[in-house]
Write a protein that holds these residues in place. Structure first.
Motif, PDB file in Angstrom:
ATOM      1  N   GLY A 295       9.790  -1.619  -4.083  1.00 60.84           N
ATOM      2  CA  GLY A 295       8.763  -0.843  -4.769  1.00 60.84           C
ATOM      3  C   GLY A 295       7.694  -1.723  -5.389  1.00 60.84           C
ATOM      4  O   GLY A 295       6.491  -1.443  -5.273  1.00 60.84           O
ATOM      5  N   ALA A 296       8.105  -2.816  -6.048  1.00 63.05           N
ATOM      6  CA  ALA A 296       7.143  -3.725  -6.667  1.00 63.05           C
ATOM      7  C   ALA A 296       6.268  -4.389  -5.616  1.00 63.05           C
ATOM      8  O   ALA A 296       5.066  -4.573  -5.806  1.00 63.05           O
ATOM      9  CB  ALA A 296       7.877  -4.778  -7.487  1.00 63.05           C
ATOM     10  N   GLY A 297       6.878  -4.757  -4.475  1.00 62.37           N
ATOM     11  CA  GLY A 297       6.106  -5.403  -3.417  1.00 62.37           C
ATOM     12  C   GLY A 297       5.041  -4.501  -2.851  1.00 62.37           C
ATOM     13  O   GLY A 297       3.870  -4.912  -2.703  1.00 62.37           O
ATOM     14  N   PHE A 298       5.388  -3.256  -2.529  1.00 62.57           N
ATOM     15  CA  PHE A 298       4.406  -2.324  -1.975  1.00 62.57           C
ATOM     16  C   PHE A 298       3.347  -1.958  -3.007  1.00 62.57           C
ATOM     17  O   PHE A 298       2.144  -1.900  -2.696  1.00 62.57           O
ATOM     18  CB  PHE A 298       5.106  -1.051  -1.469  1.00 62.57           C
ATOM     19  N   LEU A 299       3.775  -1.700  -4.236  1.00 63.12           N
ATOM     20  CA  LEU A 299       2.813  -1.335  -5.271  1.00 63.12           C
ATOM     21  C   LEU A 299       1.866  -2.491  -5.572  1.00 63.12           C
ATOM     22  O   LEU A 299       0.660  -2.281  -5.792  1.00 63.12           O
ATOM     23  CB  LEU A 299       3.569  -0.931  -6.548  1.00 63.12           C
ATOM     24  N   TYR A 300       2.394  -3.706  -5.559  1.00 61.24           N
ATOM     25  CA  TYR A 300       1.558  -4.889  -5.764  1.00 61.24           C
ATOM     26  C   TYR A 300       0.501  -4.996  -4.659  1.00 61.24           C
ATOM     27  O   TYR A 300      -0.676  -5.271  -4.942  1.00 61.24           O
ATOM     28  CB  TYR A 300       2.433  -6.139  -5.786  1.00 61.24           C
ATOM     29  N   SER A 301       0.915  -4.757  -3.415  1.00 61.76           N
ATOM     30  CA  SER A 301      -0.024  -4.837  -2.286  1.00 61.76           C
ATOM     31  C   SER A 301      -1.117  -3.785  -2.405  1.00 61.76           C
ATOM     32  O   SER A 301      -2.276  -4.042  -2.045  1.00 61.76           O
ATOM     33  CB  SER A 301       0.736  -4.678  -0.962  1.00 61.76           C
ATOM     34  N   LEU A 302      -0.753  -2.601  -2.888  1.00 61.45           N
ATOM     35  CA  LEU A 302      -1.736  -1.527  -3.017  1.00 61.45           C
ATOM     36  C   LEU A 302      -2.726  -1.773  -4.145  1.00 61.45           C
ATOM     37  O   LEU A 302      -3.925  -1.527  -4.007  1.00 61.45           O
ATOM     38  CB  LEU A 302      -1.018  -0.189  -3.248  1.00 61.45           C
ATOM     39  N   ILE A 303      -2.225  -2.288  -5.279  1.00 62.13           N
ATOM     40  CA  ILE A 303      -3.070  -2.462  -6.456  1.00 62.13           C
ATOM     41  C   ILE A 303      -3.880  -3.740  -6.387  1.00 62.13           C
ATOM     42  O   ILE A 303      -5.073  -3.769  -6.720  1.00 62.13           O
ATOM     43  CB  ILE A 303      -2.209  -2.447  -7.741  1.00 62.13           C
TER      44      ILE A 303
END
Length: 304
Positions: A295-303
């Motif tokens: 979750g942190a990896g995907f959210l980091y990529s999006l933000i």
């Protein structure tokens, strides 16, 4: 893959280093916890980590955040909480948060990624730790804690001297005997985890990790999170490892997932947890850490 003398030296060096470091850490922390237990009654610990109105969960998260422990050295502290009969949910929050939010990790993240990303990481790790602890408690996972985890280590036998008056044992020696007895029960788990982790550390090239978790791979982030579990990445190695992997083509979201997966649930820690938890609890623990990492990896990529 050709095995080189350098790989063998790296694996052997890591084994010796981790054996010495984790043994010293485990004994020191166990002894410190034993001393605290003599000064702080279980009722006081229960009150601090009370789940009344959810404040105990937040307190457990911040307790984990201010303790500079790696994932393995969190175990003796967790055993102390179990023996003090602290709440199960709050103990799990501490277990999740301690290796991920300690001051060393936060400081290195600030240097590597900047304040904004560090705040994101802190909120993500704290939020998932609290939610994970509450969820596991509500689902009744406390039943998967081994009963002996709540028990104090068995007192040393008096041998042939039973019935003979002896000088009273000092508090310090009593704590040490308890600490050593406890340590002997986890030695097989500790040595096994260190051996496997050292082999992986010495023989898995960073180029392979970068290729598998490159930005072009849509599964890079979950793959990086899974790869992180068997690795033992020390907090001090986060900066050079992150820089090396990013330079070789790994996306920063995948780098974050790798760090969370490794710091939050190293193979050595998982093996040590088997001395406390049943397999169902181990699987639930891994599921929370992997969910956090992905979750942190995907959210980091999006933000970012």
């Amino acid at each position: 893959m050709t095995i080189t003398p350098e790989m063998i030296n790296e694996a052997a060096g890591m084994f010796v280093f981790l054996t010495v470091e984790l043994t010293i850490l485990y004994l020191l922390i166990s002894y410190a916890v034993g001393y605290v237990q003599t000064r702080l009654p279980p009722e006081r610990i229960q009150n601090i980590l009370s789940d009344q109105h959810g404040r105990g969960y937040i307190a457990a998260g911040f307790l984990g955040a201010i303790t500079p422990f790696c994932s393995c050295s969190t175990i003796p502290f967790l055993k102390g909480l179990l023996r003090a009969q602290a709440g199960f949910g709050t103990m799990m929050v501490f277990l999740f948060a301690s290796p991920l939010l300690n001051p060393i990790i936060i400081g290195l993240f600030a240097v590597t990624f900047g304040l904004q990303v560090t705040v994101f990481y802190f909120l993500m790790a704290m939020g998932v730790s609290v939610i994970g602890g509450i969820t596991l408690e509500k689902l009744g996972f406390e039943q998967y804690v081994k009963p002996q985890s709540y028990e104090e280590p068995a007192p040393q036998s008096c041998g042939t001297g039973c019935g003979v008056k002896t000088k009273p044992v000092s508090v310090w020696k009593t704590i040490w005997l308890s600490t050593w007895s406890d340590f002997k029960t986890v030695i097989p788990y500790l040595m096994g985890g260190i051996a496997i982790g050292s082999i992986i550390y010495g023989f898995m090239p960073t180029e392979l990790l970068a290729d598998i978790a490159s930005e072009d791979n849509p599964l890079a982030i979950p793959v990086a999170a899974v790869i992180g579990i068997p690795l033992y990445i020390r907090a001090e190695a986060v900066i050079p490892l992150s820089a090396a992997l990013a330079a070789k083509g790994m996306g920063l979201g995948a780098v974050m997932a790798l760090i969370i997966g490794s710091a939050g649930a190293s193979l050595t820690e998982v093996i040590l947890l088997k001395s406390i938890f049943k397999n169902q609890m181990i699987m639930a623990f891994l599921a929370v850490i992997l969910s956090m990492a992905i979750g942190a990896g995907f959210l980091y990529s999006l933000i970012f």
